[in-house]
Design an enzyme around this catalytic site. Sequence first.
Site, PDB file in Angstrom:
ATOM      1  CE  LYS A   1      -0.913-147.517 -45.132  1.00  0.00           C
ATOM      2  NZ  LYS A   1      -1.991-147.723 -44.142  1.00  0.00           N
TER       3      LYS A   1
ATOM      4  CG  ASP B   1       0.905-142.494 -40.335  1.00  0.00           C
ATOM      5  OD1 ASP B   1      -0.134-141.931 -40.737  1.00  0.00           O
ATOM      6  OD2 ASP B   1       0.925-143.668 -39.917  1.00  0.00           O
TER       7      ASP B   1
ATOM      8  N   GLY C   1      -3.156-148.633 -48.454  1.00  0.00           N
ATOM      9  CA  GLY C   1      -4.164-149.329 -47.678  1.00  0.00           C
ATOM     10  C   GLY C   1      -4.726-148.388 -46.635  1.00  0.00           C
TER      11      GLY C   1
END
Length: 177
Positions: free
Chosen positions: A16, A37, A10
Amino acid sequence: MATQVIVLNGGSSSGKTGISRCLQAILPTPWLSLSVDDLVDALPPAVLSDSSGITFGDEGEVEVGAGFRELETAWMTGIAAMARAGARIILDDVFLSGAESQQRVRRQLDGLEILWVGVRCDAEIAAGREIARGDRTGGMAASQAELVHQGVVYDLEVDTGKAESLTCARTIAAEVS
């Protein structure tokens, strides 16, 4: 065969990470949660400023170069190795290239049982979350809201603009074998 990897795709600020945390809390067995990330946070500063690495524009655009792709491949090889060794993985990702990104991940996870989940969120809601977070380049959430889903094939889709993270996680957990 039992699900070994749950891929949550997403746009930025779509929810998420919240879903991933909820999945870890409600699934009956332990699952590792890894995010794109985490990869970006692990990169040396030079890769974050070099055009061969990954750069973030003032309007929320994200550009990735060959240097980033090389490190991303190594990252995904490690994730696949953990799953093959028995770890169950929740992968929180952003498919900037839509279907092409999915194919890259699919190749890396070849032979593993994957549940592909699209995490949708209205661009305006995601933009509001982006502002509240304060750790993202403005415009990223809105620009990615639909882009990341183009041509991607899912087993399941959830919408965090219409349901809370826990509700979405329960929907996903019901599909995990």
